[in-house]
Write a protein that holds these residues in place. Structure first.
Motif, short mmCIF file in Angstrom:
data_model
loop_
_atom_site.label_atom_id
_atom_site.label_comp_id
_atom_site.label_asym_id
_atom_site.label_seq_id
_atom_site.Cartn_x
_atom_site.Cartn_y
_atom_site.Cartn_z
N ASP A 1 -10.75 -1.62 9.91
CA ASP A 1 -9.75 -1.16 10.89
C ASP A 1 -8.86 -2.61 11.14
OD1 ASP A 1 -10.35 1.35 11.10
OD2 ASP A 1 -11.34 1.06 12.97
N ALA A 2 -9.46 -3.87 10.98
CA ALA A 2 -8.50 -4.96 11.25
C ALA A 2 -7.96 -5.26 10.19
CB ALA A 2 -9.68 -6.06 11.63
N LEU A 3 -8.59 -5.10 8.78
CA LEU A 3 -7.99 -5.09 7.70
C LEU A 3 -6.56 -4.11 7.58
CD1 LEU A 3 -7.57 -5.98 4.57
CD2 LEU A 3 -8.93 -4.20 4.07
N ASP A 4 -6.67 -2.99 8.04
CA ASP A 4 -5.64 -2.03 7.99
C ASP A 4 -4.52 -2.48 9.10
OD1 ASP A 4 -6.80 -0.59 6.12
OD2 ASP A 4 -7.54 1.06 7.55
N GLY A 5 -4.71 -3.03 10.02
CA GLY A 5 -4.00 -3.63 11.06
C GLY A 5 -3.18 -4.51 10.42
N MET A 6 -3.91 -5.84 9.84
CA MET A 6 -3.12 -6.95 9.37
C MET A 6 -2.06 -6.41 8.00
SD MET A 6 -5.68 -10.19 9.29
CE MET A 6 -7.01 -9.30 8.96
N TYR A 7 -2.73 -5.28 7.22
CA TYR A 7 -1.69 -4.70 6.24
C TYR A 7 -0.48 -4.33 6.84
CZ TYR A 7 0.08 -1.98 2.51
OH TYR A 7 0.96 -1.45 1.70
N ARG A 8 -0.79 -3.37 8.03
CA ARG A 8 0.34 -2.50 8.51
C ARG A 8 1.38 -3.45 9.00
NH1 ARG A 8 2.83 -0.16 12.83
NH2 ARG A 8 3.68 2.13 12.24
N THR A 9 1.12 -4.84 9.90
CA THR A 9 1.91 -5.63 10.30
C THR A 9 2.41 -6.43 9.37
OG1 THR A 9 0.93 -5.15 12.73
CG2 THR A 9 2.37 -7.24 12.33
N ASN A 10 1.51 -7.14 8.58
CA ASN A 10 1.87 -8.25 7.87
C ASN A 10 2.73 -7.90 6.52
OD1 ASN A 10 0.67 -9.64 10.02
ND2 ASN A 10 -0.95 -10.19 8.72
N VAL A 11 2.05 -6.90 5.81
CA VAL A 11 2.60 -6.45 4.61
C VAL A 11 3.57 -5.38 4.59
CG1 VAL A 11 2.09 -5.38 2.36
CG2 VAL A 11 0.47 -7.05 3.48
N ARG A 12 3.29 -4.16 5.46
CA ARG A 12 4.31 -3.03 5.52
C ARG A 12 5.45 -3.59 6.34
NH1 ARG A 12 4.66 2.52 5.72
NH2 ARG A 12 6.26 3.38 7.06
N GLY A 13 5.27 -4.42 7.53
CA GLY A 13 6.32 -4.88 8.57
C GLY A 13 6.98 -5.71 7.60
N THR A 14 6.56 -6.57 6.53
CA THR A 14 7.59 -7.39 6.02
C THR A 14 8.44 -6.71 5.11
OG1 THR A 14 5.96 -9.13 5.94
CG2 THR A 14 7.64 -9.58 4.36
N PHE A 15 7.72 -5.49 4.44
CA PHE A 15 8.51 -4.82 3.61
C PHE A 15 9.72 -4.05 4.31
CE2 PHE A 15 9.55 -1.45 0.55
CZ PHE A 15 9.29 -2.16 -0.79
N VAL A 16 9.42 -3.53 5.31
CA VAL A 16 10.27 -2.64 6.17
C VAL A 16 11.60 -3.46 6.72
CG1 VAL A 16 10.51 -1.24 8.25
CG2 VAL A 16 8.50 -0.96 6.77
N VAL A 17 11.11 -4.67 7.20
CA VAL A 17 12.23 -5.68 7.70
C VAL A 17 13.06 -6.18 6.72
CG1 VAL A 17 12.59 -7.79 8.72
CG2 VAL A 17 10.87 -6.03 9.75
N ALA B 1 12.29 2.50 13.62
CA ALA B 1 12.36 1.43 14.88
C ALA B 1 13.18 0.13 14.36
CB ALA B 1 11.01 1.16 15.34
N VAL B 2 12.69 -0.11 13.03
CA VAL B 2 13.54 -1.40 12.59
C VAL B 2 14.95 -1.17 12.26
CG1 VAL B 2 13.57 -2.85 10.65
CG2 VAL B 2 11.23 -2.31 11.67
N ALA B 3 15.29 0.04 11.72
CA ALA B 3 16.72 0.59 11.44
C ALA B 3 17.57 0.39 12.88
CB ALA B 3 16.76 2.11 10.94
N ALA B 4 16.81 0.86 14.09
CA ALA B 4 17.28 1.00 15.22
C ALA B 4 17.53 -0.43 15.60
CB ALA B 4 16.65 1.70 16.10
#
Length: 249
Positions: free
Chosen positions: A110-126, A74-77
């Motif tokens: 689950d909240a920890l995983d959600g923050m990790y996905r958006t804040n950490v993985r999201g930053t890495f991907v972008v 999605a980010v590549a798109a």
């Protein structure tokens, strides 16, 4: 995608989380600085289209594009859409993020995983796409938080994700040696956005507003000023975390 089809030779800024709060204020400020703006949003198309309309009404150019920042396809798109609309990308402002507050002992994982996905993985991907695609003379602007240095109880997991953002920012700046691309992070203090205000009573908000020597909460436009600086004239500021917090620390 909502868009104007006029291709521009202007510099182009892509803003994640650009439909509301600091992201939207940053998008509008960069548009006023002369950037064509790509406004990324996670799910609220109505708010994103309103942000585009505000930029266009002020004489700027903007498009809106939905993408989950943690989804690499999605980010590549998203970057594809920016290049299709305006010919390239010069500045990435990665303002998308989520926050769940709880003492460590009580936090739902689950909240920890959600923050990790958006804040950490999201930053890495972008940042990965930005590192691959930005034109020379560009800038990557990530978002940390002054809560990382304040060490406020209840913010354990959120602050941990922002520690990861700071680490990525400082190292990526060095990995991009020779590319003429700066990489910095903005670390706001308490700022009057929905992300900060939601779930807090008036007494808590008043107490936090009184903490900085300037005795007020930050406003989204205060943070957008720093983004504008890093996106434009601040070519000798690189690999830094700018704590925009009114002097709270």
């Amino acid at each position: 995608m909502t868009e104007q089809h006029t291709t521009s030779t202007r510099r182009v800024a892509l803003v994640t989380g650009g439909s509301r709060g600091i992201g939207r204020e940053s998008a509008e400020r960069l548009a006023s600085d002369g950037f064509a703006v790509v406004i990324n949003y996670a799910g609220n198309k109505t708010e994103a289209e309103a942000a585009v309309a505000a930029v266009v009404a002020a004489g700027g150019q903007a498009v809106a594009h939905q993408a989950d920042v943690a989804d690499e396809a999605a980010v590549a798109a998203l970057f594809d859409a920016a290049e299709e609309a305006f010919g390239g990308v010069d500045v990435v402002v990665h303002a998308a993020g989520i926050m769940s507050l709880s003492p460590l002992v009580d936090l739902d994982l689950d909240a920890l995983d959600g923050m990790y996905r958006t804040n950490v993985r999201g930053t890495f991907v972008v940042d990965q796409q930005a590192a691959r695609r930005l034109r020379g003379g560009g800038a990557i602007i990530n978002f940390s938080s002054s809560v990382l240095a304040l060490a406020i109880p209840g913010y354990t997991a959120y602050a941990a994700t922002k520690g990861a953002v700071e680490a990525m920012t400082l190292i990526l700046a060095r990995e991009l040696r020779g590319r003429d691309i700066t990489v910095n992070a903005v670390a706001p203090g308490p700022t009057a956005t929905a992300l900060f205000l939601d779930g807090k009573d008036e007494e808590t908000i008043a107490r936090m507003a009184a903490q900085p020597p300037l005795e007020r909460l930050g406003a989204p436009e205060d943070i957008a000023e720093v983004v504008s600086f890093l996106a434009g004239p601040a070519r000798w500021v690189n690999g830094q975390v700018l704590r925009a917090n009114g002097g709270i620390i």
